[in-house]
Write a protein that holds these residues in place. Structure first.
Motif, mmCIF file in Angstrom:
data_model
loop_
_atom_site.group_PDB
_atom_site.id
_atom_site.type_symbol
_atom_site.label_atom_id
_atom_site.label_comp_id
_atom_site.label_asym_id
_atom_site.label_seq_id
_atom_site.Cartn_x
_atom_site.Cartn_y
_atom_site.Cartn_z
ATOM 1 N N UNK A 114 0.823 -1.198 0.000
ATOM 2 C CA UNK A 114 0.000 0.000 0.000
ATOM 3 C C UNK A 114 0.873 1.271 0.000
ATOM 4 N N UNK A 115 2.035 1.189 0.679
ATOM 5 C CA UNK A 115 2.868 2.377 0.787
ATOM 6 C C UNK A 115 3.615 2.651 -0.500
ATOM 7 N N UNK A 116 3.633 3.901 -0.911
ATOM 8 C CA UNK A 116 4.372 4.291 -2.087
ATOM 9 C C UNK A 116 5.756 4.762 -1.640
ATOM 10 N N UNK A 117 6.693 3.813 -1.599
ATOM 11 C CA UNK A 117 7.985 4.123 -0.996
ATOM 12 C C UNK A 117 8.752 5.174 -1.791
ATOM 13 N N UNK A 118 8.472 5.276 -3.089
ATOM 14 C CA UNK A 118 9.262 6.180 -3.911
ATOM 15 C C UNK A 118 9.084 7.636 -3.491
ATOM 16 N N UNK A 119 7.989 7.967 -2.784
ATOM 17 C CA UNK A 119 7.786 9.354 -2.392
ATOM 18 C C UNK A 119 8.461 9.679 -1.062
ATOM 19 N N UNK A 120 8.992 8.679 -0.365
ATOM 20 C CA UNK A 120 9.683 8.941 0.894
ATOM 21 C C UNK A 120 11.168 8.989 0.593
ATOM 22 N N UNK A 121 11.741 10.177 0.731
ATOM 23 C CA UNK A 121 13.151 10.312 0.387
ATOM 24 C C UNK A 121 14.025 9.637 1.429
ATOM 25 N N UNK A 122 15.059 8.979 0.959
ATOM 26 C CA UNK A 122 16.019 8.394 1.899
ATOM 27 C C UNK A 122 17.166 9.365 2.127
#
Ligand SMILES: NC(=O)c1ccc[n+]([C@@H]2O[C@H](COP(=O)([O-])OP(=O)(O)OC[C@H]3O[C@@H](n4cnc5c(N)ncnc54)[C@H](OP(=O)(O)O)[C@@H]3O)[C@@H](O)[C@H]2O)c1
Length: 288
Positions: free
Chosen positions: A1-9
């Protein structure tokens, strides 16, 4: 469900992110979203992993130690908010994401003293900030403290005059907050109106939940007078009766009946639809 690409590392840095209200409706999915992306998170509240109490100032310093960014849910009582923001920036916080609410500029100011104080304090803080103004949450319908028990009893009665609300899913709020807490600086210093993709009346919402739950649930439209009577006979104190009354007056005014575009602007996708929420919540036993 989580769109990891929008969370910057990268973005901010590797300092901890302090999530106030980490055990609440938006804080829980935010903590999960950030941790799935590998970020260092401190989930804080009175009974959280990190103890933080707005009204016990001795808890602020330890919670803030080493934090670079803060997700800020203000208390209703605005009195500690400005001091907290000042202490946080002094402790090295360089970015705030504030949870506010749609209608904050149109509805009576007495309703939103804490959120108003938080918006004002971060704007004056001298560091980066974003303000989230969401519509009413989908998850109010499966929250024990809000409407879950009435839905399980088969009747939700409210004074909406048929005015719709583009309800927002807390997962969308969490993903927007995560992106803003960790992303580049060019999205900072803005107010984001967060809603679902379309206006939904309470009548349609209840019919959708009943269908997904496979049980009869009725929506009853009340006059404001009858609603106040029902709240009083449920034992609510007069102050709370007045606040609910004003909240529904705000809904009926239609000030936030149209969808906002914050989810699309930050995440580059459509928000979660009410039907998807209802299906997932029913499958998880919300109204069983
Ligand atoms: N529900 C909606 O439709 C809606 C719409 C727009 C805006 N909002 C705003 O959203 C905010 C609530 O956010 P939410 O729904 O994510 O949270 P929530 O589910 O209402 O939970 C409240 C959180 O705050 C913590 N908390 C309560 N009192 C505290 C205190 N004295 N010190 C520190 N932490 C405290 C609670 O944990 P502990 O009990 O462990 O302390 C919990 O984590 C409110 O400002 C509300 O106005 C809500």
């Amino acid at each position: 469900m989580t769109n990891k690409s929008t969370v910057s590392t990268q973005g901010t840095d590797d300092k901890a992110i302090l999530v106030l209200g980490g055990t609440g409706k938006t804080g829980r999915p935010l903590v999960r979203t950030l941790r799935e992306a590998g970020r260092r998170v401190r989930s804080a509240s009175r009974r959280g992993e990190t103890v933080f109490d707005w009204f016990e100032r001795s808890t602020w310093g330890p919670a803030l130690e080493g934090a670079g960014a803060v997700y800020l849910i203000a208390p209703d009582d605005p009195s500690p908010v400005a001091d907290f923001v000042e202490q946080a920036t002094g402790a090295g916080v360089r970015r705030f994401v504030v949870l506010s609410g749609r209608g904050i500029e149109e509805l009576p100011p007495t309703l939103f003293l804490g959120m108003t104080a938080a918006e004002r304090a971060v704007r004056a803080s001298g560091v980066e900030w974003s303000i989230l103004r969401p519509n009413n949450f989908n998850q109010n319908f499966d929250d024990d403290a809000i409407w879950r028990n009435q839905l399980r009893a088969g009747r939700l009665a409210l004074p909406t005059a048929g005015v719709p609300d583009p309800f927002i899913d807390v997962q969308d709020i969490a993903e927007v907050a995560a992106a803003l807490l960790t992303g580049d600086s060019d999205r900072q210093g803005e107010v984001y109106h967060l809603s679902g993709p379309r206006p939904v009346t309470f009548e349609e919402a209840v019919a959708t939940m009943a269908r997904e739950a496979g049980r009869p649930i009725t929506f009853v439209e009340l006059t404001p007078e009858r609603y106040r009577e029902e709240l009083r006979s449920a034992g609510l104190p007069e102050e709370a009766v007045g606040e609910f009354d004003l909240l529904f007056e705000g809904l009926r005014s239609g000030h936030y009946a149209e969808p906002g575009d914050g989810v699309q602007r930050v995440l580059g996708r459509e928000p979660i639809d009410f039907g998807t929420y209802a299906r997932r919540a029913a499958a998880a036993g919300a109204w069983s």
